[in-house]
Design a protein around this motif. Structure first.
Motif, PDB file in Angstrom:
ATOM      1  N   THR A  35       0.840  -1.192   0.000  1.00 38.59           N
ATOM      2  CA  THR A  35       0.000   0.000   0.000  1.00 38.59           C
ATOM      3  C   THR A  35       0.880   1.249   0.000  1.00 38.59           C
ATOM      4  O   THR A  35       1.743   1.390   0.866  1.00 38.59           O
ATOM      5  CB  THR A  35      -0.921   0.013   1.232  1.00 38.59           C
ATOM      6  OG1 THR A  35      -1.728  -1.157   1.213  1.00 38.59           O
ATOM      7  CG2 THR A  35      -1.799   1.246   1.227  1.00 38.59           C
ATOM      8  N   PRO A  36       0.692   2.143  -0.966  1.00 35.71           N
ATOM      9  CA  PRO A  36       1.531   3.348  -0.991  1.00 35.71           C
ATOM     10  C   PRO A  36       1.263   4.244   0.218  1.00 35.71           C
ATOM     11  O   PRO A  36       0.134   4.345   0.707  1.00 35.71           O
ATOM     12  CB  PRO A  36       1.105   4.050  -2.286  1.00 35.71           C
ATOM     13  CG  PRO A  36       0.391   3.019  -3.090  1.00 35.71           C
ATOM     14  CD  PRO A  36      -0.238   2.085  -2.103  1.00 35.71           C
ATOM     15  N   SER A  38       1.936   8.291   1.466  1.00 31.59           N
ATOM     16  CA  SER A  38       2.320   9.600   0.962  1.00 31.59           C
ATOM     17  C   SER A  38       3.587  10.078   1.667  1.00 31.59           C
ATOM     18  O   SER A  38       3.742   9.906   2.879  1.00 31.59           O
ATOM     19  CB  SER A  38       1.190  10.604   1.202  1.00 31.59           C
ATOM     20  OG  SER A  38       0.046  10.244   0.449  1.00 31.59           O
ATOM     21  N   LEU A 223       6.590   1.676  -0.050  1.00 33.02           N
ATOM     22  CA  LEU A 223       6.238   2.245  -1.341  1.00 33.02           C
ATOM     23  C   LEU A 223       5.760   3.673  -1.103  1.00 33.02           C
ATOM     24  O   LEU A 223       4.702   3.900  -0.514  1.00 33.02           O
ATOM     25  CB  LEU A 223       5.154   1.414  -2.031  1.00 33.02           C
ATOM     26  CG  LEU A 223       4.720   1.902  -3.418  1.00 33.02           C
ATOM     27  CD1 LEU A 223       5.885   1.844  -4.406  1.00 33.02           C
ATOM     28  CD2 LEU A 223       3.543   1.081  -3.937  1.00 33.02           C
ATOM     29  N   ARG A 225       4.473   7.323  -2.274  1.00 38.52           N
ATOM     30  CA  ARG A 225       3.815   8.111  -3.312  1.00 38.52           C
ATOM     31  C   ARG A 225       4.213   9.560  -3.099  1.00 38.52           C
ATOM     32  O   ARG A 225       3.939  10.138  -2.044  1.00 38.52           O
ATOM     33  CB  ARG A 225       2.297   7.949  -3.237  1.00 38.52           C
ATOM     34  CG  ARG A 225       1.552   8.736  -4.312  1.00 38.52           C
ATOM     35  CD  ARG A 225       0.072   8.431  -4.293  1.00 38.52           C
ATOM     36  NE  ARG A 225      -0.628   9.138  -5.350  1.00 38.52           N
ATOM     37  CZ  ARG A 225      -1.894   8.919  -5.676  1.00 38.52           C
ATOM     38  NH1 ARG A 225      -2.612   8.003  -5.021  1.00 38.52           N
ATOM     39  NH2 ARG A 225      -2.453   9.612  -6.653  1.00 38.52           N
ATOM     40  N   PHE A 247       6.000   7.155  -7.823  1.00 36.36           N
ATOM     41  CA  PHE A 247       6.188   6.163  -6.767  1.00 36.36           C
ATOM     42  C   PHE A 247       7.658   5.777  -6.662  1.00 36.36           C
ATOM     43  O   PHE A 247       8.390   5.819  -7.644  1.00 36.36           O
ATOM     44  CB  PHE A 247       5.351   4.909  -7.051  1.00 36.36           C
ATOM     45  CG  PHE A 247       3.869   5.168  -7.096  1.00 36.36           C
ATOM     46  CD1 PHE A 247       3.095   5.074  -5.952  1.00 36.36           C
ATOM     47  CD2 PHE A 247       3.253   5.535  -8.284  1.00 36.36           C
ATOM     48  CE1 PHE A 247       1.732   5.342  -5.985  1.00 36.36           C
ATOM     49  CE2 PHE A 247       1.892   5.802  -8.335  1.00 36.36           C
ATOM     50  CZ  PHE A 247       1.127   5.695  -7.185  1.00 36.36           C
ATOM     51  N   TYR A 249       9.935   2.649  -4.512  1.00 39.55           N
ATOM     52  CA  TYR A 249       9.992   1.556  -3.538  1.00 39.55           C
ATOM     53  C   TYR A 249      11.369   1.584  -2.881  1.00 39.55           C
ATOM     54  O   TYR A 249      12.409   1.514  -3.556  1.00 39.55           O
ATOM     55  CB  TYR A 249       9.753   0.202  -4.205  1.00 39.55           C
ATOM     56  CG  TYR A 249       9.749  -0.917  -3.192  1.00 39.55           C
ATOM     57  CD1 TYR A 249       8.649  -1.116  -2.362  1.00 39.55           C
ATOM     58  CD2 TYR A 249      10.862  -1.745  -3.022  1.00 39.55           C
ATOM     59  CE1 TYR A 249       8.643  -2.115  -1.399  1.00 39.55           C
ATOM     60  CE2 TYR A 249      10.864  -2.746  -2.069  1.00 39.55           C
ATOM     61  CZ  TYR A 249       9.752  -2.923  -1.253  1.00 39.55           C
ATOM     62  OH  TYR A 249       9.750  -3.909  -0.289  1.00 39.55           O
ATOM     63  N   TYR A 273      -0.243   4.970 -13.715  1.00 38.53           N
ATOM     64  CA  TYR A 273      -1.178   4.869 -12.595  1.00 38.53           C
ATOM     65  C   TYR A 273      -2.580   5.318 -12.982  1.00 38.53           C
ATOM     66  O   TYR A 273      -3.574   4.729 -12.560  1.00 38.53           O
ATOM     67  CB  TYR A 273      -0.666   5.699 -11.419  1.00 38.53           C
ATOM     68  CG  TYR A 273      -1.581   5.688 -10.221  1.00 38.53           C
ATOM     69  CD1 TYR A 273      -1.634   4.571  -9.380  1.00 38.53           C
ATOM     70  CD2 TYR A 273      -2.398   6.779  -9.933  1.00 38.53           C
ATOM     71  CE1 TYR A 273      -2.472   4.555  -8.284  1.00 38.53           C
ATOM     72  CE2 TYR A 273      -3.240   6.761  -8.824  1.00 38.53           C
ATOM     73  CZ  TYR A 273      -3.280   5.646  -8.014  1.00 38.53           C
ATOM     74  OH  TYR A 273      -4.121   5.631  -6.927  1.00 38.53           O
ATOM     75  N   THR A 278      -1.725   0.799  -9.608  1.00 42.51           N
ATOM     76  CA  THR A 278      -0.337   0.413  -9.323  1.00 42.51           C
ATOM     77  C   THR A 278       0.009  -0.964  -9.881  1.00 42.51           C
ATOM     78  O   THR A 278       0.941  -1.622  -9.410  1.00 42.51           O
ATOM     79  CB  THR A 278      -0.065   0.439  -7.803  1.00 42.51           C
ATOM     80  OG1 THR A 278      -1.017  -0.409  -7.154  1.00 42.51           O
ATOM     81  CG2 THR A 278      -0.137   1.845  -7.245  1.00 42.51           C
TER      82      THR A 278
END
Length: 344
Positions: A35-36, A38, A223, A225, A247, A249, A273, A278
């Motif tokens: 799950t990204p 922020s 991950l 964002r 994004f 990682y 995206y 994703t």
């Protein structure tokens, strides 16, 4: 002007095949998704930078590597042709760099490269000598013909790059990955094909010299964002046909300060995206290798715009500037600003 707009749209369609409902390809809640959260791009202990991309992302990856060959030390290219193939001409992009109705004029592309290096518009071509390059072409790919990708290999070899060419598989026009949702020979959204092979292991081994087996369990990194506006040369990513968000990682070891490599991973047309969520970030089979190989993966994002209806990267000059493949090119510099932040 109307005819030109139609031709530009045709380039995008030729390298994407129109998407209907690509967002459905995004699987959530599986061990390989993350799950990204922020956040902002940080600066890490980066020892080397590499690029990879598919289709328009493959063309952009080559632009980044050639323009900044002193900094970017290897590339993996799926389903694309040689540097500056389109020569700022829509018809050349269509009929020489996707189809092979026209020649790609590799000798001319080599000459442009050497001349631009002498002007300082790109890094010296001597940097390409010995650089690792992995090139992939599937035999069911009718979007970018094999002869076009053959010319990419020839282009790199003329500068002394160390090229591994994987062209024996039956893939369609796609990024081939064990986490693909489409059959091997398909050319359809989300352009993530499962051929029962692991090209990521092959190309990372080529680029990095050796590679450890990937993490097949839950991912251990983060991950992120982040805002692409902060890196856009005009301060407004949408104005460059780029998404407001990108994004990255970051494995836990890299966040803790260990020495890591950086890979810039560039999606193809209709693969960002805004089109498929994703799915590319999750299924590219890069975060899995990142966890076990101290590898940060940067995923810049392109979007659709009036001159770029399928969210391709600018490899034929759709933003209207002739400097798109060299230092100063709007998307090239925006992505490099992200690289500069990550590797300090």
């Amino acid at each position: 002007m109307r005819a030109l707009s139609r031709a530009v749209a045709a380039v995008a369609v030729a390298l994407a095949v129109v998407v209907s409902s690509g967002a459905a390809a995004h699987a959530a809640g599986t061990p390989y998704t993350k799950t990204p959260v922020s956040g902002s791009l940080g600066t890490y202990n980066v020892s080397s930078v590499h690029v990879a991309g598919v289709s328009s992302g493959g063309y952009m990856a080559t632009q980044l590597q050639v323009a900044y060959s002193a900094r970017i030390r290897g590339a993996a290219i799926f389903a694309a042709g040689p540097y500056y193939c389109a020569q700022n001409t829509v018809s050349q992009a269509l009929y020489a760099c996707g189809d092979n109705i026209y020649p790609t004029y590799v000798s001319n592309l080599e000459a442009y490269t050497r001349t631009w290096a002498s002007y300082g518009w790109i890094d010296g071509v001597g940097n390409l000598s010995g650089q690792p390059v992995y090139v992939y072409h599937g035999n069911s790919d009718t979007v970018v013909k094999k002869s076009v990708t053959d010319d990419l290999v020839t282009y790199y070899q003329r500068f002394g790059a160390s090229v591994r060419y994987d062209s024996a598989g039956s893939a369609g026009h796609a990024w081939v990955t064990p986490y693909g949702t489409a059959g091997c020979t398909a050319t359809a959204s989300p352009f993530l094909n499962d051929c029962g092979t692991d090209p990521q292991g092959a190309f990372l081994g080529k680029l990095l010299g050796s590679v450890r087996a990937p993490n097949t369990g839950p991912l251990g990194g983060t991950l992120i964002r982040f805002s692409q506006n902060a890196f856009a040369v005009n301060g407004f990513a949408n104005g460059l046909s780029m998404d407001a968000s990108g994004f990255a990682y970051v494995p836990s070891a890299c966040a803790a300060g260990q020495s890591c490599r950086l890979l810039v991973a560039l999606h193809g047309c209709a693969q960002g995206y805004a089109r498929i969520g994703t799915a590319f970030v999750d299924r590219a089979n890069l975060n899995q290798y990142a966890d076990t190989n101290n590898l940060i993966v940067l995923y810049p994002q392109a979007i659709s715009s009036g001159v770029n209806p399928n969210g391709c990267w600018d490899w034929w000059g759709y933003l209207g500037a002739t400097n798109y493949p060299i230092k100063g090119g709007a998307q090239v510099e925006t992505i490099m600003n992200m690289v500069r932040r990550l590797d300090g």
